[in-house]
Design an enzyme around this catalytic site. Structure first.
Site, PDB file in Angstrom:
ATOM      1  N   VAL A 107       1.506  -1.296   0.023  1.00  0.00           N
ATOM      2  CA  VAL A 107       0.030  -0.090   0.030  1.00  0.00           C
ATOM      3  C   VAL A 107       0.446   1.343   0.052  1.00  0.00           C
ATOM      4  O   VAL A 107       2.179   1.193   0.812  1.00  0.00           O
ATOM      5  CB  VAL A 107      -0.730   0.280   1.179  1.00  0.00           C
ATOM      6  N   CYS A 108       0.571   2.147  -1.048  1.00  0.00           N
ATOM      7  CA  CYS A 108       1.418   3.092  -0.907  1.00  0.00           C
ATOM      8  C   CYS A 108       2.845   3.478  -0.871  1.00  0.00           C
ATOM      9  O   CYS A 108       3.779   2.402  -2.013  1.00  0.00           O
ATOM     10  CB  CYS A 108       1.130   4.100  -0.007  1.00  0.00           C
ATOM     11  N   THR A 109       3.214   4.080  -0.350  1.00  0.00           N
ATOM     12  CA  THR A 109       4.995   3.496  -0.064  1.00  0.00           C
ATOM     13  C   THR A 109       5.453   2.811   0.453  1.00  0.00           C
ATOM     14  O   THR A 109       6.766   2.562   0.508  1.00  0.00           O
ATOM     15  CB  THR A 109       5.939   4.678   0.587  1.00  0.00           C
ATOM     16  N   GLY A 110       5.038   1.260   0.843  1.00  0.00           N
ATOM     17  CA  GLY A 110       5.303   0.539   1.064  1.00  0.00           C
ATOM     18  C   GLY A 110       5.714  -0.087  -0.677  1.00  0.00           C
ATOM     19  O   GLY A 110       6.711  -1.043  -0.198  1.00  0.00           O
ATOM     20  N   THR A 127       3.469   3.861  -6.761  1.00  0.00           N
ATOM     21  CA  THR A 127       3.553   4.269  -5.587  1.00  0.00           C
ATOM     22  C   THR A 127       2.146   5.632  -4.983  1.00  0.00           C
ATOM     23  O   THR A 127       1.770   5.584  -6.769  1.00  0.00           O
ATOM     24  CB  THR A 127       4.663   4.577  -4.398  1.00  0.00           C
TER      25      THR A 127
END
Length: 329
Positions: A107-110, A127
């Site tokens: 998720v996102c910056t993961g 991202t």
């Protein structure tokens, strides 16, 4: 015979974005109300509780290094991941978990954790729109798609910023159970099954550093100072005292665009800000320098795949126009 639960392991760390964890978790939990069988486990390096982005202490269920195999591995994001190298212990934990997972998601910056673990090598990924260029630099063999809400490449899934984790989780539930169950979940959580348009509907088209070349900065300043003025190629070239051909060459070399496309982007961002502040589409077109509503509508279709009115209904502020500040540049 009742099938075994679908095991979801969520990897977290200090500074984790709480919504990156709670958004997908709520989707899986709500899906269980409609017949799914998801079992979530929250994991960290060393089984230590982690401090979230809002300061809340998040307890965990297990140590990432000693965890079982999971049907789905989900790596949450955090604000610090794009700003500094990923902790080697965290990327190693993600890599070890991924080796035993049926599918790998972030998720996102993961996505930065997956990238540091080598899990995005040779793959397509996305991202948060603010960090796609950083991810592309860190992972040169990865094809970063900056406008995607989420990207599936084989059994690896990456998603855009924060709430896009909800979109991703709904897509995973649909993959597992077909479309009817996630539609029930979306209705229950009062979210869209799928957003119209990509991440660019949330971003500033000209986000990033100012042009390095003084001549190009003068052009940018001139358009922002008075977007309704004549900003034809000839007019801009005369303003900065270069030939139209030379000005075009500078734009191509530094910004990989043309002067006229750049002018449109500045006006387009201004129009979005005006719509956000509560102006109607006709007013936004006039104040941002578009010659007509129709020209603004065509620009929105090119950049977002949405009409100005559709954009405003989804994203405009609830602040009354009389109290909103109209951007001036």
């Amino acid at each position: 015979m009742t099938p075994p639960p679908h095991r979801v392991g969520v990897l977290v760390f200090d500074g984790v974005k709480l919504l990156d964890l709670s958004g997908p978790a709520e989707v899986f939990s709500e899906a269980n109300r409609y017949g799914a069988r998801y079992r979530l486990s929250i994991l960290s390096v060393g089984k230590s509780p982690v401090r979230s982005s809002i300061g809340m202490l998040v307890p965990v269920d297990g140590d990432a290094a000693a965890a079982d195999a999971y049907d789905t591995l989900l790596v949450a994001g955090g604000d610090l991941l794009p700003a500094a190298p990923v902790d080697p212990a965290l990327s190693a934990a993600a890599r070890a978990l991924a080796e035993r997972a049926g599918r790998i998601t972030s998720v996102c910056t993961g996505a930065f954790v997956l990238g540091a673990a080598g899990l995005l090598d040779g793959r397509r990924a996305t991202t948060h729109w603010q960090h796609t260029s950083v991810l592309a630099r860190r992972c040169p063999s990865t094809r970063v798609e900056p406008d995607a809400i989420f990207v599936k490449d084989g059994t690896t899934y990456t998603s855009a910023g924060v709430t896009a984790g909800i979109d991703l989780a709904l897509a995973l539930v649909e993959e597992d159970h077909g479309p009817d169950l996630p539609r029930q979940v979306a209705r229950s959580l009062v979210v869209y099954m799928q957003w119209a348009g990509g991440q660019s509907q949330f971003s500033a088209s000209l986000q990033g550093p100012a042009p390095r070349t003084p001549v190009l900065r003068l052009v940018q300043d001139a358009v922002q100072a008075d977007p309704t003025a004549d900003h034809s190629l000839g007019s801009l070239a005369a303003r900065v005292r270069v030939s139209p051909r030379h000005l075009t060459r500078m734009f191509r070399t530094e910004l990989d665009t043309t002067p006229m496309k750049y002018v449109e982007l500045i006006r387009f961002d201004m129009a979005k800000a005006l719509l956000d502040a509560g102006h109607n589409a006709t007013e936004a077109a006039s104040l941002s320098g578009f010659p007509s509503y129709e020209s603004l509508r065509r620009a929105f279709a090119r950049h977002l795949g949405l009409s100005p009115t559709h954009y405003q209904h989804r994203f405009a502020t609830t602040t009354p126009l009389s109290r909103a500040r109209t951007p001036t540049g």
